[in-house]
Design a protein around this motif. Sequence first.
Motif, PDB file in Angstrom:
ATOM      1  N   THR A  99      10.318   1.203  11.458  1.00 16.25           N
ATOM      2  CA  THR A  99       8.911   0.919  11.753  1.00 16.25           C
ATOM      3  C   THR A  99       7.988   1.815  10.945  1.00 16.25           C
ATOM      4  N   LEU A 100       8.308   3.110  10.865  1.00 16.59           N
ATOM      5  CA  LEU A 100       7.495   4.029  10.069  1.00 16.59           C
ATOM      6  C   LEU A 100       7.530   3.653   8.593  1.00 16.59           C
ATOM      7  N   ALA A 101       8.708   3.277   8.101  1.00 19.50           N
ATOM      8  CA  ALA A 101       8.842   2.903   6.692  1.00 19.50           C
ATOM      9  C   ALA A 101       8.011   1.664   6.372  1.00 19.50           C
ATOM     10  N   VAL A 102       8.092   0.658   7.237  1.00 15.90           N
ATOM     11  CA  VAL A 102       7.321  -0.571   7.027  1.00 15.90           C
ATOM     12  C   VAL A 102       5.827  -0.299   7.169  1.00 15.90           C
ATOM     13  N   PHE A 103       5.473   0.517   8.160  1.00 17.61           N
ATOM     14  CA  PHE A 103       4.060   0.845   8.367  1.00 17.61           C
ATOM     15  C   PHE A 103       3.482   1.593   7.172  1.00 17.61           C
ATOM     16  N   GLN A 104       4.279   2.470   6.555  1.00 17.74           N
ATOM     17  CA  GLN A 104       3.773   3.221   5.402  1.00 17.74           C
ATOM     18  C   GLN A 104       3.284   2.287   4.302  1.00 17.74           C
ATOM     19  N   GLN A 105       3.873   1.100   4.198  1.00 22.79           N
ATOM     20  CA  GLN A 105       3.461   0.134   3.186  1.00 22.79           C
ATOM     21  C   GLN A 105       2.410  -0.841   3.713  1.00 22.79           C
ATOM     22  N   LEU A 106       2.632  -1.392   4.899  1.00 23.79           N
ATOM     23  CA  LEU A 106       1.689  -2.389   5.420  1.00 23.79           C
ATOM     24  C   LEU A 106       0.366  -1.772   5.835  1.00 23.79           C
ATOM     25  N   CYS A 107       0.269  -0.440   5.837  1.00 20.31           N
ATOM     26  CA  CYS A 107      -1.035   0.192   6.089  1.00 20.31           C
ATOM     27  C   CYS A 107      -2.036  -0.176   5.001  1.00 20.31           C
ATOM     28  N   GLY A 108      -1.553  -0.685   3.863  1.00 22.05           N
ATOM     29  CA  GLY A 108      -2.448  -1.273   2.879  1.00 22.05           C
ATOM     30  C   GLY A 108      -2.835  -0.414   1.700  1.00 22.05           C
ATOM     31  N   ILE A 109      -2.372   0.825   1.643  1.00 21.58           N
ATOM     32  CA  ILE A 109      -2.870   1.712   0.593  1.00 21.58           C
ATOM     33  C   ILE A 109      -2.445   1.278  -0.802  1.00 21.58           C
ATOM     34  N   ASN A 110      -1.277   0.636  -0.921  1.00 23.01           N
ATOM     35  CA  ASN A 110      -0.840   0.228  -2.253  1.00 23.01           C
ATOM     36  C   ASN A 110      -1.656  -0.937  -2.805  1.00 23.01           C
ATOM     37  N   VAL A 111      -2.414  -1.590  -1.958  1.00 19.36           N
ATOM     38  CA  VAL A 111      -3.395  -2.555  -2.451  1.00 19.36           C
ATOM     39  C   VAL A 111      -4.453  -1.827  -3.271  1.00 19.36           C
TER      40      VAL A 111
END
Length: 291
Positions: A99-111
């Motif tokens: 969950t933490l790993a997925v959240f680190q990406q889906l938090c949107g910062i790489n957009v």
Amino acid sequence: MNYSLADNGPDAWRWMFGLGVVPSALFLLGVFFLPESPRWQMSKGQLDNAMKTFNKIGGKETAMKLIAGVDHHPQQINQSGNNGLFSKAVRPALLIGVTLAVFQQLCGINVVFNYTSTIFSSVGATLDRQLWETVIIGIVNTLFTLLAMWQVDKLGRKPLIMYGSIVLSVSYLILAVLLRNQAPAAWISVFVLLAIAVYATSLAPVTWVIISEIFPNHIRGKASAFAILCLWGAYFILVFTFPLLAKSLGTYGPFYLYSGICLLGFLFIRYNVKETKGQSLEQLESNFSAH
């Protein structure tokens, strides 16, 4: 005479792409100086090498304590864990790690990293301004990552990722409003850089630290690899869906979604993630087993 980043014309991207060789070469060089994991060394009977590695990390006294702690958990070193990844005992830690790993990406910062030009062009910024923002984002990310390395063992893991989640949520909300109302590029830049700085001091480094700490020793390698696989899967979903969402909702629209995801992430961390600061891997496993 003023110099523009866009002056190199259509071939400018080749220089940007080629410069990636520099950090890659430095990383490759650094790998040769990395020691083996002392726990792996002990599992192979290399006690002297494990002692030397522990000694480099924390000194002789700390090394003796860590060696003694590992000695009290021999079954964790010797188990292969081939069938234990989804076992009942490991499942709660795996759920938190994934969950933490997925959240680190889906938090949107790489957009923000990958679509800087799209974000700034939506408010009328020039190509030169878009390229400069990309450069400044990289500088801010580097500087604040160094700050996080200095603070992670002082402030703890959980407070940092909680603060990062909630501040990102608020920042995205403001950024969405600014983009929707065609605010000046300078204001967009302020909140983009704020989001980068917050992420670099919280979710970016701390998620990797937690993933490396929360899993039981006998399954850590496999569980970490699975969590990281999920992380990169989430990254693909994020960068693939942003253009589609931006086309249907406007450039500002997805940031409302990312704000909501960050809020949910904050709540998940608040109630499910335990602090791991200052504990050995063996202590963490004992606490996890007791829990």
